[in-house]
Design a protein around this motif. Structure first.
Motif, PDB file in Angstrom:
ATOM      1  N   GLY A 290      44.437  65.659  30.108  1.00  0.00           N
ATOM      2  CA  GLY A 290      44.727  66.438  28.918  1.00  0.00           C
ATOM      3  C   GLY A 290      45.662  67.603  29.196  1.00  0.00           C
ATOM      4  N   SER A 291      45.578  68.153  30.402  1.00  0.00           N
ATOM      5  CA  SER A 291      46.490  69.220  30.814  1.00  0.00           C
ATOM      6  C   SER A 291      47.324  68.703  31.985  1.00  0.00           C
ATOM      7  N   HIS A 292      48.237  69.510  32.443  1.00  0.00           N
ATOM      8  CA  HIS A 292      49.101  69.091  33.543  1.00  0.00           C
ATOM      9  C   HIS A 292      48.312  68.964  34.844  1.00  0.00           C
ATOM     10  N   GLY A 293      48.617  67.926  35.600  1.00  0.00           N
ATOM     11  CA  GLY A 293      48.043  67.786  36.932  1.00  0.00           C
ATOM     12  C   GLY A 293      48.709  68.778  37.867  1.00  0.00           C
ATOM     13  N   TRP A 294      48.126  68.976  39.032  1.00  0.00           N
ATOM     14  CA  TRP A 294      48.707  69.886  40.003  1.00  0.00           C
ATOM     15  C   TRP A 294      48.605  69.300  41.405  1.00  0.00           C
ATOM     16  N   TRP A 295      49.459  69.776  42.278  1.00  0.00           N
ATOM     17  CA  TRP A 295      49.500  69.407  43.685  1.00  0.00           C
ATOM     18  C   TRP A 295      49.660  70.697  44.465  1.00  0.00           C
ATOM     19  N   ARG A 296      48.952  70.835  45.589  1.00  0.00           N
ATOM     20  CA  ARG A 296      48.980  72.083  46.353  1.00  0.00           C
ATOM     21  C   ARG A 296      49.215  71.807  47.829  1.00  0.00           C
ATOM     22  N   LEU A 297      49.994  72.667  48.445  1.00  0.00           N
ATOM     23  CA  LEU A 297      50.273  72.645  49.880  1.00  0.00           C
ATOM     24  C   LEU A 297      49.747  73.941  50.468  1.00  0.00           C
ATOM     25  N   MET A 298      48.972  73.843  51.547  1.00  0.00           N
ATOM     26  CA  MET A 298      48.439  75.022  52.211  1.00  0.00           C
ATOM     27  C   MET A 298      48.938  75.045  53.648  1.00  0.00           C
ATOM     28  N   PHE A 299      49.697  76.073  53.978  1.00  0.00           N
ATOM     29  CA  PHE A 299      50.220  76.201  55.334  1.00  0.00           C
ATOM     30  C   PHE A 299      49.127  76.698  56.278  1.00  0.00           C
ATOM     31  N   SER A 300      49.176  76.252  57.523  1.00  0.00           N
ATOM     32  CA  SER A 300      48.180  76.658  58.513  1.00  0.00           C
ATOM     33  C   SER A 300      48.403  78.092  58.988  1.00  0.00           C
ATOM     34  N   GLN A 301      49.608  78.601  58.776  1.00  0.00           N
ATOM     35  CA  GLN A 301      49.926  79.992  59.108  1.00  0.00           C
ATOM     36  C   GLN A 301      51.014  80.465  58.141  1.00  0.00           C
ATOM     37  N   PRO A 302      51.218  81.762  58.000  1.00  0.00           N
ATOM     38  CA  PRO A 302      52.243  82.248  57.077  1.00  0.00           C
ATOM     39  C   PRO A 302      53.643  81.758  57.477  1.00  0.00           C
ATOM     40  N   VAL A 303      54.416  81.371  56.477  1.00  0.00           N
ATOM     41  CA  VAL A 303      55.806  80.951  56.703  1.00  0.00           C
ATOM     42  C   VAL A 303      56.686  81.554  55.617  1.00  0.00           C
ATOM     43  N   ASP A 304      57.942  81.787  55.941  1.00  0.00           N
ATOM     44  CA  ASP A 304      58.931  82.212  54.957  1.00  0.00           C
ATOM     45  C   ASP A 304      59.640  80.970  54.453  1.00  0.00           C
ATOM     46  N   VAL A 305      59.528  80.702  53.170  1.00  0.00           N
ATOM     47  CA  VAL A 305      60.198  79.547  52.561  1.00  0.00           C
ATOM     48  C   VAL A 305      61.424  80.074  51.828  1.00  0.00           C
ATOM     49  N   THR A 306      62.596  79.597  52.225  1.00  0.00           N
ATOM     50  CA  THR A 306      63.833  80.045  51.592  1.00  0.00           C
ATOM     51  C   THR A 306      64.399  78.999  50.640  1.00  0.00           C
ATOM     52  N   TRP A 307      64.015  77.740  50.792  1.00  0.00           N
ATOM     53  CA  TRP A 307      64.396  76.670  49.867  1.00  0.00           C
ATOM     54  C   TRP A 307      63.477  75.489  50.097  1.00  0.00           C
ATOM     55  N   PHE A 308      63.458  74.572  49.139  1.00  0.00           N
ATOM     56  CA  PHE A 308      62.630  73.378  49.281  1.00  0.00           C
ATOM     57  C   PHE A 308      63.315  72.209  48.597  1.00  0.00           C
ATOM     58  N   GLN A 309      62.906  71.000  48.962  1.00  0.00           N
ATOM     59  CA  GLN A 309      63.412  69.774  48.350  1.00  0.00           C
ATOM     60  C   GLN A 309      62.236  68.947  47.873  1.00  0.00           C
ATOM     61  N   ILE A 310      62.389  68.369  46.693  1.00  0.00           N
ATOM     62  CA  ILE A 310      61.399  67.447  46.148  1.00  0.00           C
ATOM     63  C   ILE A 310      62.103  66.106  45.962  1.00  0.00           C
ATOM     64  N   TYR A 311      61.519  65.040  46.510  1.00  0.00           N
ATOM     65  CA  TYR A 311      62.077  63.698  46.378  1.00  0.00           C
ATOM     66  C   TYR A 311      61.310  62.973  45.290  1.00  0.00           C
ATOM     67  N   ASN A 312      62.003  62.586  44.248  1.00  0.00           N
ATOM     68  CA  ASN A 312      61.399  61.808  43.186  1.00  0.00           C
ATOM     69  C   ASN A 312      61.307  60.346  43.632  1.00  0.00           C
ATOM     70  N   ARG A 313      60.426  59.550  43.007  1.00  0.00           N
ATOM     71  CA  ARG A 313      60.271  58.170  43.480  1.00  0.00           C
ATOM     72  C   ARG A 313      61.507  57.317  43.318  1.00  0.00           C
ATOM     73  N   ASP A 314      62.457  57.706  42.486  1.00  0.00           N
ATOM     74  CA  ASP A 314      63.682  56.916  42.349  1.00  0.00           C
ATOM     75  C   ASP A 314      64.779  57.346  43.306  1.00  0.00           C
ATOM     76  N   GLY A 315      64.463  58.255  44.233  1.00  0.00           N
ATOM     77  CA  GLY A 315      65.423  58.693  45.232  1.00  0.00           C
ATOM     78  C   GLY A 315      66.170  59.957  44.874  1.00  0.00           C
ATOM     79  N   LYS A 316      65.988  60.481  43.673  1.00  0.00           N
ATOM     80  CA  LYS A 316      66.650  61.720  43.293  1.00  0.00           C
ATOM     81  C   LYS A 316      66.034  62.865  44.082  1.00  0.00           C
ATOM     82  N   VAL A 317      66.873  63.810  44.471  1.00  0.00           N
ATOM     83  CA  VAL A 317      66.425  64.973  45.241  1.00  0.00           C
ATOM     84  C   VAL A 317      66.615  66.214  44.391  1.00  0.00           C
ATOM     85  N   PHE A 318      65.588  67.034  44.313  1.00  0.00           N
ATOM     86  CA  PHE A 318      65.647  68.300  43.587  1.00  0.00           C
ATOM     87  C   PHE A 318      65.508  69.431  44.589  1.00  0.00           C
ATOM     88  N   THR A 319      66.355  70.447  44.482  1.00  0.00           N
ATOM     89  CA  THR A 319      66.263  71.603  45.396  1.00  0.00           C
ATOM     90  C   THR A 319      66.103  72.882  44.615  1.00  0.00           C
TER      91      THR A 319
END
Length: 78
Positions: free
Chosen positions: A49-78
């Motif tokens: 009924g509401s949006h699903g969610w996905w979570r990533l938990m790092f084992s230690q603090p990290v600085d994230v400056t960019w990320f990429q998401i790969y869709n199942r059709d091969g499209k890449v989102f940054t």
């Protein structure tokens, strides 16, 4: 460098009829799914009924400056 690789993950639900091993952790296994069966390389939540969610938990603090998401059709989102 992929700081998310094999880190701890979880999600709100698993999509019905997909194998249990295609849960949240396949999103950080290093495979992009472009040339493989998407059910073994992509995670998917069930329709809710509401949006699903996905979570990533790092084992230690990290600085994230960019990320990429790969869709199942091969499209890449940054």
């Amino acid at each position: 460098r992929n700081v998310a690789l094999k880190q701890s993950t979880n999600q709100s639900s698993n999509f019905p009829f997909w194998p249990p091993e295609s849960g949240a952790s396949v999103a950080v296994d290093g495979r992009t799914g472009v040339s493989e069966d998407v059910r073994s390389t992509c995670t998917h939540t069930s329709n809710q009924g509401s949006h699903g969610w996905w979570r990533l938990m790092f084992s230690q603090p990290v600085d994230v400056t960019w990320f990429q998401i790969y869709n199942r059709d091969g499209k890449v989102f940054t």
